[in-house]
Enzyme design. Structure first.
Site, PDB file in Angstrom:
ATOM      1  N   THR A   1      -7.137  10.500   9.042  1.00  0.00           N
ATOM      2  CA  THR A   1      -7.808   9.413   9.132  1.00  0.00           C
ATOM      3  C   THR A   1      -7.216   8.626  10.048  1.00  0.00           C
ATOM      4  OG1 THR A   1      -6.494   8.790   7.079  1.00  0.00           O
ATOM      5  CG2 THR A   1      -8.994   9.395   6.865  1.00  0.00           C
TER       6      THR A   1
ATOM      7  N   GLY B   1      -7.610   4.500  11.242  1.00  0.00           N
ATOM      8  CA  GLY B   1      -8.257   3.177  11.031  1.00  0.00           C
ATOM      9  C   GLY B   1      -8.532   2.615   9.550  1.00  0.00           C
ATOM     10  N   THR B   2      -7.745   3.541   8.666  1.00  0.00           N
ATOM     11  CA  THR B   2      -8.114   3.155   7.157  1.00  0.00           C
ATOM     12  C   THR B   2      -7.308   1.617   7.023  1.00  0.00           C
ATOM     13  OG1 THR B   2      -6.004   4.328   6.740  1.00  0.00           O
ATOM     14  CG2 THR B   2      -8.048   5.302   6.280  1.00  0.00           C
ATOM     15  N   GLY B   3      -6.145   1.663   7.276  1.00  0.00           N
ATOM     16  CA  GLY B   3      -5.854   0.021   7.104  1.00  0.00           C
ATOM     17  C   GLY B   3      -6.667  -1.164   7.400  1.00  0.00           C
ATOM     18  N   CYS B   4      -7.219  -0.910   8.538  1.00  0.00           N
ATOM     19  CA  CYS B   4      -8.076  -1.924   9.449  1.00  0.00           C
ATOM     20  C   CYS B   4      -9.171  -1.996   8.321  1.00  0.00           C
ATOM     21  CB  CYS B   4      -8.691  -1.699  10.615  1.00  0.00           C
ATOM     22  SG  CYS B   4      -7.252  -1.246  11.859  1.00  0.00           S
TER      23      CYS B   4
ATOM     24  N   LYS C   1       1.065  -1.141  -0.216  1.00  0.00           N
ATOM     25  CA  LYS C   1      -0.130   0.016   0.002  1.00  0.00           C
ATOM     26  C   LYS C   1       0.829   1.284  -0.045  1.00  0.00           C
ATOM     27  CE  LYS C   1      -2.274  -1.454   3.839  1.00  0.00           C
ATOM     28  NZ  LYS C   1      -3.204  -1.511   4.763  1.00  0.00           N
TER      29      LYS C   1
HETATM   30  N1  PLP Z   1      -5.373   0.296  17.132  1.00  0.00           N
HETATM   31  C1  PLP Z   1      -5.873  -0.964  16.761  1.00  0.00           C
HETATM   32  C2  PLP Z   1      -6.446  -1.922  17.651  1.00  0.00           C
HETATM   33  C3  PLP Z   1      -5.380  -1.352  15.544  1.00  0.00           C
HETATM   34  O1  PLP Z   1      -5.454  -2.667  15.085  1.00  0.00           O
HETATM   35  C4  PLP Z   1      -4.720  -0.323  14.854  1.00  0.00           C
HETATM   36  C5  PLP Z   1      -4.243  -0.735  13.201  1.00  0.00           C
HETATM   37  O2  PLP Z   1      -4.314  -1.903  12.640  1.00  0.00           O
HETATM   38  C6  PLP Z   1      -4.392   0.749  15.013  1.00  0.00           C
HETATM   39  C7  PLP Z   1      -4.883   1.244  16.346  1.00  0.00           C
HETATM   40  C8  PLP Z   1      -3.714   1.939  14.217  1.00  0.00           C
HETATM   41  O3  PLP Z   1      -4.578   2.583  13.420  1.00  0.00           O
HETATM   42  P1  PLP Z   1      -3.968   3.983  13.001  1.00  0.00           P
HETATM   43  O4  PLP Z   1      -2.587   3.513  12.456  1.00  0.00           O
HETATM   44  O5  PLP Z   1      -4.957   3.952  11.622  1.00  0.00           O
HETATM   45  O6  PLP Z   1      -4.333   4.923  13.827  1.00  0.00           O
END
Ligand code: PLP
Length: 266
Positions: free
Chosen positions: A212, A214-217, A179
């Site tokens: 943003t 949570g975009t990866g999740c 990505k």
């Molecule tokens: N918290 C949890 C439980 C996650 O699984 C993740 C990413 O997979 C994150 C936080 C991080 O999300 P971000 O990098 O989008 O803030």
């Protein structure tokens, strides 16, 4: 037989929670629901977190993760599984032992560090994830930092992203979606899928006016939902990309922050 009821495919997320509701298991379940699959969750850890950052992490005991997996697989067999925050090597071992006994489509989001800088996978567990979990995956979805960590070098442009997808495939032998949403030299947010035979490029305009989380999740869950619905791998990645892009585009304001929008208009 109840002919009037709709039957939904089942997807499972094996991941950590986010008390702020933006990432992790909460994002995964919202995405599954939006895309028309029933979502189950086996929780690896709890995080005390808001969009600003992670305050604390509490790991599930490994045996308790095994019990959650047993409960789900015994009575609600999932078609597709995604992994998110796995936190430590013991939890990965339990999951791997379990997955070896079951046939599912598996998407591994190799979550290591949050955008806010917290360690979401202990450093001694990275090798366990690579050596034991990756070989079972139908797709591994590293972001730019994760690809760089897995390859031991930085990725600066689209050409290097394409090379990274192939090198990661060579290293781990499984299809890779590298990505590139954090690249700075591209006009659009570009992701590259290399499945060992063919390269697919997915591109959507950058949306820059929201921050943003949570975009990866959300992206990896949307791909998992599409696989549960029977899409091929490239079709599922395309559906996931469309979904996450629209979710960012239509983000909503929550208190002083933003949240992705969850919808289904496909
Ligand atoms: N918290 C949890 C439980 C996650 O699984 C993740 C990413 O997979 C994150 C936080 C991080 O999300 P971000 O990098 O989008 O803030």
């Amino acid at each position: 037989m109840d002919k009037k009821r709709v039957s939904l495919p089942i997807a499972l997320t094996v991941a950590g929670t986010d008390s702020g509701g933006g990432a992790g298991v909460q994002a995964d379940l919202k995405t599954f629901a939006a895309l028309g699959v029933h979502g189950c969750a086996a929780i690896t850890c709890l995080t005390a977190q808001s969009p600003k950052g992670v305050r604390a992490i509490l790991s599930s005991p490994a045996e308790f993760l095994r019990q959650q997996l047993l409960a789900v697989f015994s009575d609600l067999p999932p078609v597709a599984v995604k992994t998110g925050m796995l936190y430590n090597a013991e939890l990965i071992h339990v999951l791997v032992n379990f997955l070896k006994e079951h046939t599912v489509k598996l998407v591994v989001d190799p979550v290591m560090i949050s955008t806010s800088g917290s360690e979401l996978l202990q450093s001694d567990a990275v090798q366990t994830m690579c050596e034991e979990l990756f070989p079972l995956a139908d797709l591994v979805t590293p972001n730019l930092d994760e690809s760089a960590r897995l390859l031991g070098r930085t990725i600066e442009n689209q050409k290097e992203l394409q090379l990274a997808a192939r090198e990661l495939y060579e290293k781990f032998g499984r299809p890779v979606l590298a990505k590139g949403g954090h690249l700075r030299d591209t006009e659009e947010a570009v992701d590259v899928l290399w499945d060992g035979e063919q390269e697919y490029t997915f591109s959507k305009p950058f949306i820059t006016d929201v921050s943003t989380h949570g975009t990866g999740c959300t992206f990896s869950s949307a791909i998992t939902a599409a696989l549960a619905l029977g899409y091929s791998l490239p079709e599922a990645v395309e559906a996931g990309k469309n979904y996450v892009s629209r979710s960012i585009e239509s983000s909503v304001k929550i208190a002083e922050h933003y949240a992705l929008n969850w919808f289904n208009d496909q």
